[in-house]
Design a protein around this motif. Structure first.
Motif, PDB file in Angstrom:
ATOM      1  N   PHE A   1     -11.108  -1.530   3.351  1.00  0.00           N
ATOM      2  CA  PHE A   1     -11.239  -1.430   1.891  1.00  0.00           C
ATOM      3  C   PHE A   1     -12.705  -1.302   1.479  1.00  0.00           C
ATOM      4  O   PHE A   1     -13.037  -0.612   0.531  1.00  0.00           O
ATOM      5  CB  PHE A   1     -10.624  -2.652   1.206  1.00  0.00           C
ATOM      6  CG  PHE A   1      -9.116  -2.643   1.170  1.00  0.00           C
ATOM      7  CD1 PHE A   1      -8.414  -1.455   0.993  1.00  0.00           C
ATOM      8  CD2 PHE A   1      -8.390  -3.821   1.291  1.00  0.00           C
ATOM      9  CE1 PHE A   1      -7.025  -1.451   0.940  1.00  0.00           C
ATOM     10  CE2 PHE A   1      -7.003  -3.828   1.239  1.00  0.00           C
ATOM     11  CZ  PHE A   1      -6.317  -2.642   1.064  1.00  0.00           C
TER      12      PHE A   1
ATOM     13  N   LEU B   1       0.828  -1.209   0.000  1.00  0.00           N
ATOM     14  CA  LEU B   1       0.000   0.000   0.000  1.00  0.00           C
ATOM     15  C   LEU B   1       0.861   1.257   0.000  1.00  0.00           C
ATOM     16  O   LEU B   1       0.526   2.245  -0.664  1.00  0.00           O
ATOM     17  CB  LEU B   1      -0.930   0.009   1.209  1.00  0.00           C
ATOM     18  CG  LEU B   1      -2.122  -0.937   1.081  1.00  0.00           C
ATOM     19  CD1 LEU B   1      -2.856  -1.039   2.409  1.00  0.00           C
ATOM     20  CD2 LEU B   1      -3.072  -0.460  -0.017  1.00  0.00           C
TER      21      LEU B   1
ATOM     22  N   TYR C   1      -3.528   1.167  -8.220  1.00  0.00           N
ATOM     23  CA  TYR C   1      -3.315  -0.135  -7.602  1.00  0.00           C
ATOM     24  C   TYR C   1      -3.955  -0.196  -6.228  1.00  0.00           C
ATOM     25  O   TYR C   1      -4.479  -1.230  -5.825  1.00  0.00           O
ATOM     26  CB  TYR C   1      -1.834  -0.502  -7.531  1.00  0.00           C
ATOM     27  CG  TYR C   1      -1.694  -1.946  -7.122  1.00  0.00           C
ATOM     28  CD1 TYR C   1      -2.077  -2.961  -7.995  1.00  0.00           C
ATOM     29  CD2 TYR C   1      -1.261  -2.297  -5.853  1.00  0.00           C
ATOM     30  CE1 TYR C   1      -2.019  -4.289  -7.621  1.00  0.00           C
ATOM     31  CE2 TYR C   1      -1.195  -3.626  -5.466  1.00  0.00           C
ATOM     32  CZ  TYR C   1      -1.568  -4.619  -6.359  1.00  0.00           C
ATOM     33  OH  TYR C   1      -1.515  -5.930  -5.976  1.00  0.00           O
ATOM     34  N   ARG C   2      -3.941   0.912  -5.533  1.00  0.00           N
ATOM     35  CA  ARG C   2      -4.622   0.938  -4.240  1.00  0.00           C
ATOM     36  C   ARG C   2      -6.107   0.606  -4.437  1.00  0.00           C
ATOM     37  O   ARG C   2      -6.690  -0.175  -3.692  1.00  0.00           O
ATOM     38  CB  ARG C   2      -4.492   2.311  -3.590  1.00  0.00           C
ATOM     39  CG  ARG C   2      -5.053   2.319  -2.203  1.00  0.00           C
ATOM     40  CD  ARG C   2      -4.977   3.627  -1.456  1.00  0.00           C
ATOM     41  NE  ARG C   2      -5.665   3.443  -0.197  1.00  0.00           N
ATOM     42  CZ  ARG C   2      -5.066   3.116   0.940  1.00  0.00           C
ATOM     43  NH1 ARG C   2      -3.766   2.995   0.980  1.00  0.00           N
ATOM     44  NH2 ARG C   2      -5.764   2.911   2.031  1.00  0.00           N
ATOM     45  N   LEU C   3      -6.678   1.181  -5.478  1.00  0.00           N
ATOM     46  CA  LEU C   3      -8.081   0.919  -5.770  1.00  0.00           C
ATOM     47  C   LEU C   3      -8.287  -0.549  -6.121  1.00  0.00           C
ATOM     48  O   LEU C   3      -9.231  -1.194  -5.666  1.00  0.00           O
ATOM     49  CB  LEU C   3      -8.528   1.825  -6.918  1.00  0.00           C
ATOM     50  CG  LEU C   3      -9.952   1.661  -7.406  1.00  0.00           C
ATOM     51  CD1 LEU C   3     -10.947   1.894  -6.281  1.00  0.00           C
ATOM     52  CD2 LEU C   3     -10.249   2.625  -8.551  1.00  0.00           C
ATOM     53  N   GLU C   4      -7.378  -1.097  -6.927  1.00  0.00           N
ATOM     54  CA  GLU C   4      -7.512  -2.501  -7.309  1.00  0.00           C
ATOM     55  C   GLU C   4      -7.399  -3.412  -6.088  1.00  0.00           C
ATOM     56  O   GLU C   4      -8.152  -4.370  -5.945  1.00  0.00           O
ATOM     57  CB  GLU C   4      -6.488  -2.851  -8.387  1.00  0.00           C
ATOM     58  CG  GLU C   4      -6.813  -2.140  -9.690  1.00  0.00           C
ATOM     59  CD  GLU C   4      -5.957  -2.574 -10.869  1.00  0.00           C
ATOM     60  OE1 GLU C   4      -6.512  -2.793 -11.941  1.00  0.00           O
ATOM     61  OE2 GLU C   4      -4.722  -2.672 -10.715  1.00  0.00           O
ATOM     62  N   LEU C   5      -6.465  -3.086  -5.204  1.00  0.00           N
ATOM     63  CA  LEU C   5      -6.336  -3.873  -3.975  1.00  0.00           C
ATOM     64  C   LEU C   5      -7.611  -3.758  -3.134  1.00  0.00           C
ATOM     65  O   LEU C   5      -8.070  -4.736  -2.548  1.00  0.00           O
ATOM     66  CB  LEU C   5      -5.165  -3.347  -3.146  1.00  0.00           C
ATOM     67  CG  LEU C   5      -3.878  -4.157  -3.134  1.00  0.00           C
ATOM     68  CD1 LEU C   5      -2.878  -3.533  -2.184  1.00  0.00           C
ATOM     69  CD2 LEU C   5      -4.122  -5.612  -2.752  1.00  0.00           C
ATOM     70  N   ALA C   6      -8.154  -2.536  -3.096  1.00  0.00           N
ATOM     71  CA  ALA C   6      -9.368  -2.317  -2.306  1.00  0.00           C
ATOM     72  C   ALA C   6     -10.533  -3.125  -2.871  1.00  0.00           C
ATOM     73  O   ALA C   6     -11.336  -3.691  -2.131  1.00  0.00           O
ATOM     74  CB  ALA C   6      -9.727  -0.831  -2.269  1.00  0.00           C
ATOM     75  N   MET C   7     -10.595  -3.210  -4.209  1.00  0.00           N
ATOM     76  CA  MET C   7     -11.685  -3.959  -4.839  1.00  0.00           C
ATOM     77  C   MET C   7     -11.565  -5.455  -4.521  1.00  0.00           C
ATOM     78  O   MET C   7     -12.561  -6.176  -4.522  1.00  0.00           O
ATOM     79  CB  MET C   7     -11.656  -3.767  -6.356  1.00  0.00           C
ATOM     80  CG  MET C   7     -11.765  -2.322  -6.770  1.00  0.00           C
ATOM     81  SD  MET C   7     -13.388  -1.626  -6.477  1.00  0.00           S
ATOM     82  CE  MET C   7     -14.113  -1.961  -8.077  1.00  0.00           C
ATOM     83  N   ILE C   8     -10.344  -5.925  -4.312  1.00  0.00           N
ATOM     84  CA  ILE C   8     -10.153  -7.332  -3.941  1.00  0.00           C
ATOM     85  C   ILE C   8     -10.470  -7.514  -2.460  1.00  0.00           C
ATOM     86  O   ILE C   8     -11.285  -8.350  -2.089  1.00  0.00           O
ATOM     87  CB  ILE C   8      -8.708  -7.775  -4.252  1.00  0.00           C
ATOM     88  CG1 ILE C   8      -8.470  -7.727  -5.759  1.00  0.00           C
ATOM     89  CG2 ILE C   8      -8.443  -9.186  -3.717  1.00  0.00           C
ATOM     90  CD1 ILE C   8      -7.013  -7.623  -6.148  1.00  0.00           C
ATOM     91  N   GLY C   9      -9.845  -6.674  -1.623  1.00  0.00           N
ATOM     92  CA  GLY C   9     -10.026  -6.832  -0.181  1.00  0.00           C
ATOM     93  C   GLY C   9     -11.478  -6.692   0.252  1.00  0.00           C
ATOM     94  O   GLY C   9     -11.937  -7.388   1.158  1.00  0.00           O
TER      95      GLY C   9
ATOM     96  N   PHE D   1      -6.608 -10.846   5.449  1.00  0.00           N
ATOM     97  CA  PHE D   1      -6.759  -9.411   5.189  1.00  0.00           C
ATOM     98  C   PHE D   1      -6.969  -8.632   6.487  1.00  0.00           C
ATOM     99  O   PHE D   1      -6.615  -7.466   6.591  1.00  0.00           O
ATOM    100  CB  PHE D   1      -7.936  -9.141   4.232  1.00  0.00           C
ATOM    101  CG  PHE D   1      -7.558  -9.096   2.785  1.00  0.00           C
ATOM    102  CD1 PHE D   1      -6.946  -7.964   2.249  1.00  0.00           C
ATOM    103  CD2 PHE D   1      -7.806 -10.171   1.942  1.00  0.00           C
ATOM    104  CE1 PHE D   1      -6.600  -7.908   0.909  1.00  0.00           C
ATOM    105  CE2 PHE D   1      -7.458 -10.125   0.595  1.00  0.00           C
ATOM    106  CZ  PHE D   1      -6.852  -8.994   0.086  1.00  0.00           C
TER     107      PHE D   1
END
Lengths: 373, 373
Positions: free
Chosen positions: B357, A278, A285-293, B350
């Motif tokens: 997130f 992060l 990428y932060r957004l993409e990680l957030a969409m996964i988490g 997580f």
């Protein structure tokens, strides 16, 4: 220097306080609009008014040397609040002479949202929950509308458990697959039947601009008022056949959720250092990680149900797996030229959407960056 | 009713025009702040000022019955414009006595951005482009700082092509992998060496809050002023070793981009109806589709280079493929219990981030919905 900066900052703070007072005034005016609309059954979201109002402000902004995008973004954010506050004023009852609305699963999150909206619109609302089946006949007696809002793996079973409904009662479900529940509803009930799929979570502040897909079942003339009521709440309706709907959802839900699941699973198996990742992340990428988490903050069973809801989903996921494997073998061969060729084929397939998506996401990523602390 | 609504709407329009005038006034004040900051070399982004200012406005909002999140979101959006406009006022020259800044690849998009920022900060900037190698000695003579900003697959080659630089000259690269270019720079130059990776695209309005990762190479005391200059531009610096950096980028870039590529490839092979998919999309799926489509509006070669930049990337992608295959076999067996168990393991991994997130993306999805037309 410090004094000079302090004076300017005081002046900025004064401007911001004036801004705050304007916001209070505007919310107050909007509440009055809400009351007028509620009395006359007018929808809370009126696209034409929004478009013409924004166009005027953009023009005036340009004359004042203010970036037009700035005023548009600010007004759009304020309008969101307006829709929510118009909500609280209640809505017109489009079908006043109707029997009670019964929400099966009305204590679930989505059930609560619809229960609130029906109540705000002046309908009598009853709830039928798991432990209420012994009183089902009583709760459902004289019902004008029955809304089934239960976990997806229980939907068909619950529909089959319903006692005989009044002939003119409208039977509706809210599940995120549409064909099997629709068939079940048509089988158990001879009156009007409608499938709805709200394309949003129960945590939306208002239904303004939110999409609801609907699949006609039987006697559409009997539930036209209900479709209008959804629009009064602000929703955008999207008609589609149940079969087409489910085909699209295989992509929108099953494949996407499963890919997200495997991505999170892999991150946990690789045991990456989330904090470091992060710290290094670009907004995207932060957004993409957030969409996964975010997936994993939700209900495992719901996602399991959605993914495993049909054989077609499984087949689609398998085809994606094969596609991934083929692309991987390009990498193993180090075939950059072929990678580029395939990339450009996909680019051509996306057509104008690729650039459109780039611009759209750029706006959003800037907003994501605004919120960084 | 129409008259009543029209009167209210006129009043709302008056409020919005007053708002517009306040915005103009605020931008004007901010421009003056920019001038003061530029004279004194103060950074455009001051986290403490932002935090305390927002806290005061939130408190006042509550007293006025305005949702605190509304004023915070509006002010954050306005501040973005402020950072951009502070930009235009120029920046203090932290190293006035230095020789020219030479940007190798200065006509590329990232090169242009850095060229602009160095010029706004009072440095003499020269560009060395592909066709300039014959005059390289002249262009580089007396250079105080050389910034290599060329496509990733050319970075090492270009570094090796550089003529001998003045001993005290700082050599920097901007590539998105760090270890190989850093080794190359250390090999060709005996003076100060620094690796930078701007974690953003060249289309940002300002560097405010944008992350730049940096990897120390040699003689860090010689380029401290440069790190400070980046902060004056608004950037957040993140120190990391080149090896650790590249390990993280395998996730942030290689695996993510490749997964996105295969997802787009699969959509095109399935030949889904994009228009219908979008009409049915929830804000989150629309965003996910946009994140996929946006990749294909960009340069195939750049992505090919990033993905194929190391054997480690390939190994990581293969492990993900295996993980996907294992999860798929759960689906084939219809083993919902095991799916739920694995889901919950990832949830535990997580930890608090999952909920965090979810909240973060909820805010953003609401913003995405604001912009719907």
């Amino acid at each position: 220097m410090v004094a000079e900066l302090a004076t300017l900052r005081d002046q900025i703070d004064e401007v911001d306080k004036a801004l705050l007072n304007l916001l209070a005034k505007r919310l107050n005016l909007v509440a009055q609009v809400g009351e007028v609309k509620s009395q006359h059954g007018l929808p809370i979201y009126v696209p034409e008014r929004e478009v013409s109002m924004l166009a005027s402000r953009r023009k005036e902004a340009e004359q004042l040397g203010v970036p037009p995008d700035l005023i548009e973004d600010v007004l759009r954010r304020i309008m969101r609040e307006s829709y929510t506050s118009e909500n609280d004023k209640g809505f017109k009852t489009l079908k006043p002479e109707m029997g009670a609305v019964v929400i099966v699963g009305g204590h679930g999150k989505m059930g609560q949202l619809f229960s609130k909206l029906f109540k705000l619109s002046g309908y009598q609302v009853r709830v039928l929950e798991q432990h209420d089946w012994q009183q089902a006949e009583t709760i459902l007696s004289g019902a004008g509308l029955v809304v089934v809002s239960v976990p997806i793996h229980l939907t068909e079973q619950v529909i089959h458990r319903l006692p005989k409904l009044p002939e003119e009662c409208i039977l509706v479900d809210l599940a995120s697959v549409k064909n099997p529940p629709l068939q079940a509803m048509l089988a158990v009930h001879n009156g009007p039947v409608l499938g709805l799929h709200p394309m949003f979570g129960p945590d939306v502040g208002s239904l303004a601009k939110q999409v609801i897909a609907y699949c006609d079942g039987r006697q559409p003339e009997a539930y036209q008022w209900l479709l209008e009521q959804l629009q009064v709440w602000g929703a955008k309706l999207q008609a589609i056949s149940a079969v087409e709907h489910d085909k699209n959802m295989a992509f929108i839900q099953a494949l996407r959720h499963f890919a997200t699941f495997t991505y999170g699973l892999n991150l946990s198996q690789e045991n990456v250092q989330l904090e470091q990742l992060l710290a290094l992340s670009s907004p995207i990428y932060r957004l993409e990680l957030a969409m996964i988490g975010r997936l994993f903050a939700q209900d495992a069973e719901l996602y399991g149900d959605i993914i495993m809801s049909s054989e077609d989903n499984l087949a689609l996921i398998k085809r994606y797996y094969t596609c991934f494997g083929n692309a991987l073998s390009l990498l193993e061969k180090g075939d950059k030229a072929e990678f580029i060729a395939e990339f450009n084929q996909v680019k051509a397939w996306f057509g104008d959407y690729a650039t459109h998506f780039l611009n759209e996401s750029r706006t959003l990523l800037r907003q994501a960056n605004d919120s960084r602390r």
